[in-house]
Design a protein around this motif. Structure first.
Motif, PDB file in Angstrom:
ATOM      1  N   LEU A   1       0.820  -1.128  -0.072  1.00 30.85           N
ATOM      2  CA  LEU A   1       0.072   0.135  -0.014  1.00 30.85           C
ATOM      3  C   LEU A   1       0.779   1.259   0.044  1.00 30.85           C
ATOM      4  CD1 LEU A   1      -2.760   0.818   0.201  1.00 30.85           C
ATOM      5  CD2 LEU A   1      -2.551   1.321   2.683  1.00 30.85           C
ATOM      6  N   GLU A   2       0.276   2.282  -1.092  1.00 23.18           N
ATOM      7  CA  GLU A   2       1.161   3.380  -0.658  1.00 23.18           C
ATOM      8  C   GLU A   2       0.194   4.604  -0.497  1.00 23.18           C
ATOM      9  OE1 GLU A   2       4.529   4.953  -3.659  1.00 23.18           O
ATOM     10  OE2 GLU A   2       2.622   5.380  -4.616  1.00 23.18           O
ATOM     11  N   TYR A   3       0.676   5.537   0.245  1.00 23.31           N
ATOM     12  CA  TYR A   3      -0.150   6.639   1.001  1.00 23.31           C
ATOM     13  C   TYR A   3       0.384   7.938   0.772  1.00 23.31           C
ATOM     14  CZ  TYR A   3      -2.133   9.447   4.681  1.00 23.31           C
ATOM     15  OH  TYR A   3      -2.692  10.534   5.460  1.00 23.31           O
ATOM     16  N   ILE A   4      -0.362   8.872  -0.107  1.00 20.97           N
ATOM     17  CA  ILE A   4       0.248  10.010  -0.559  1.00 20.97           C
ATOM     18  C   ILE A   4      -0.549  11.223   0.202  1.00 20.97           C
ATOM     19  CG2 ILE A   4       0.688  11.526  -2.368  1.00 20.97           C
ATOM     20  CD1 ILE A   4       0.794   9.190  -3.960  1.00 20.97           C
ATOM     21  N   HIS A   5       0.031  12.083   0.756  1.00 19.95           N
ATOM     22  CA  HIS A   5      -0.703  13.065   1.625  1.00 19.95           C
ATOM     23  C   HIS A   5      -0.141  14.365   1.105  1.00 19.95           C
ATOM     24  CE1 HIS A   5      -1.111  15.932   5.268  1.00 19.95           C
ATOM     25  NE2 HIS A   5      -2.270  15.658   4.696  1.00 19.95           N
ATOM     26  N   VAL A   6      -0.807  15.526   0.464  1.00 21.49           N
ATOM     27  CA  VAL A   6      -0.651  16.861   0.291  1.00 21.49           C
ATOM     28  C   VAL A   6      -1.480  17.840   0.592  1.00 21.49           C
ATOM     29  CG1 VAL A   6       0.403  15.935  -2.044  1.00 21.49           C
ATOM     30  CG2 VAL A   6      -1.858  16.558  -1.886  1.00 21.49           C
ATOM     31  N   THR A   7      -0.774  18.820   0.942  1.00 17.29           N
ATOM     32  CA  THR A   7      -1.484  19.930   1.520  1.00 17.29           C
ATOM     33  C   THR A   7      -1.184  21.395   0.543  1.00 17.29           C
ATOM     34  OG1 THR A   7      -1.485  19.290   3.729  1.00 17.29           O
ATOM     35  CG2 THR A   7      -1.867  21.528   3.324  1.00 17.29           C
ATOM     36  N   TYR A   8      -2.342  22.138   0.130  1.00 10.72           N
ATOM     37  CA  TYR A   8      -2.323  23.040  -0.703  1.00 10.72           C
ATOM     38  C   TYR A   8      -2.770  24.411   0.235  1.00 10.72           C
ATOM     39  CZ  TYR A   8      -1.968  20.031  -4.754  1.00 10.72           C
ATOM     40  OH  TYR A   8      -1.408  19.254  -5.508  1.00 10.72           O
ATOM     41  N   HIS A   9      -2.166  25.512  -0.099  1.00 12.79           N
ATOM     42  CA  HIS A   9      -2.667  26.849   0.583  1.00 12.79           C
ATOM     43  C   HIS A   9      -3.263  27.710  -0.897  1.00 12.79           C
ATOM     44  CE1 HIS A   9      -0.217  26.868   4.342  1.00 12.79           C
ATOM     45  NE2 HIS A   9      -1.137  26.091   4.585  1.00 12.79           N
ATOM     46  N   TYR A  10      -4.366  28.455  -0.509  1.00 12.68           N
ATOM     47  CA  TYR A  10      -4.793  29.076  -1.692  1.00 12.68           C
ATOM     48  C   TYR A  10      -5.324  30.727  -1.126  1.00 12.68           C
ATOM     49  CZ  TYR A  10      -6.014  24.371  -2.435  1.00 12.68           C
ATOM     50  OH  TYR A  10      -6.010  23.038  -2.854  1.00 12.68           O
ATOM     51  N   ASP A  11      -5.378  31.579  -2.211  1.00 13.01           N
ATOM     52  CA  ASP A  11      -5.672  32.767  -1.753  1.00 13.01           C
ATOM     53  C   ASP A  11      -7.094  33.102  -1.746  1.00 13.01           C
ATOM     54  OD1 ASP A  11      -2.839  33.365  -2.296  1.00 13.01           O
ATOM     55  OD2 ASP A  11      -3.021  33.552  -4.556  1.00 13.01           O
ATOM     56  N   SER A  12      -8.015  32.175  -2.151  1.00 13.26           N
ATOM     57  CA  SER A  12      -9.599  32.733  -1.590  1.00 13.26           C
ATOM     58  C   SER A  12     -10.204  31.302  -1.758  1.00 13.26           C
ATOM     59  CB  SER A  12      -9.842  33.274  -2.904  1.00 13.26           C
ATOM     60  OG  SER A  12     -10.202  32.390  -4.077  1.00 13.26           O
ATOM     61  N   ARG A  13     -11.242  31.288  -1.054  1.00  8.39           N
ATOM     62  CA  ARG A  13     -12.379  30.351  -0.900  1.00  8.39           C
ATOM     63  C   ARG A  13     -12.503  29.767  -2.230  1.00  8.39           C
ATOM     64  NH1 ARG A  13     -16.056  27.819   2.915  1.00  8.39           N
ATOM     65  NH2 ARG A  13     -16.730  26.021   1.995  1.00  8.39           N
ATOM     66  N   GLU A  14     -12.815  30.594  -3.314  1.00  7.90           N
ATOM     67  CA  GLU A  14     -13.420  30.112  -4.547  1.00  7.90           C
ATOM     68  C   GLU A  14     -12.289  29.232  -5.370  1.00  7.90           C
ATOM     69  OE1 GLU A  14     -13.373  33.384  -3.523  1.00  7.90           O
ATOM     70  OE2 GLU A  14     -15.650  33.154  -3.022  1.00  7.90           O
ATOM     71  N   GLU A  15     -10.901  29.658  -4.995  1.00  5.74           N
ATOM     72  CA  GLU A  15      -9.819  28.941  -5.555  1.00  5.74           C
ATOM     73  C   GLU A  15      -9.590  27.764  -5.092  1.00  5.74           C
ATOM     74  OE1 GLU A  15      -5.078  29.551  -6.416  1.00  5.74           O
ATOM     75  OE2 GLU A  15      -5.937  30.449  -4.600  1.00  5.74           O
ATOM     76  N   ARG A  16      -9.721  27.597  -3.718  1.00  4.13           N
ATOM     77  CA  ARG A  16      -9.859  26.338  -2.783  1.00  4.13           C
ATOM     78  C   ARG A  16     -10.987  25.338  -3.327  1.00  4.13           C
ATOM     79  NH1 ARG A  16     -12.692  23.429   0.169  1.00  4.13           N
ATOM     80  NH2 ARG A  16     -11.677  21.810   1.877  1.00  4.13           N
ATOM     81  N   ASP A  17     -12.108  25.945  -3.554  1.00 12.15           N
ATOM     82  CA  ASP A  17     -13.290  25.095  -3.928  1.00 12.15           C
ATOM     83  C   ASP A  17     -13.242  24.464  -5.425  1.00 12.15           C
ATOM     84  OD1 ASP A  17     -14.230  25.572  -1.455  1.00 12.15           O
ATOM     85  OD2 ASP A  17     -15.677  27.061  -2.023  1.00 12.15           O
TER      86      ASP A  17
END
Length: 61
Positions: free
Chosen positions: A5-21
């Motif tokens: 099994l391989e598990y990949i975890h990534v985190t992103y930061h965004y400038d706005s809620r719309e960009e995130r969504d």
């Protein structure tokens, strides 16, 4: 020995809620699971928050 099994975890930061969504929708369409967390602390000292997306993907070998 064999990897099962391989598990990949990534985190992103965004400038706005719309960009995130928009990005969450794209990642989920590619098979990633979103944690559902919307914001996280950017700085412990100032208490400022940023929009974030935390994703995981499991790959069976």
């Amino acid at each position: 020995m064999r990897k099962v099994l391989e598990y990949i975890h990534v985190t992103y930061h965004y400038d706005s809620r719309e960009e995130r969504d928009d990005h969450v929708a794209m990642m989920e369409s590619e098979g990633w699971e979103c944690s559902g967390q919307i914001k996280e602390t950017a700085s412990v000292h100032t208490g400022e928050y940023v929009y974030c997306g935390k994703f995981v993907k499991y790959t069976s070998i």
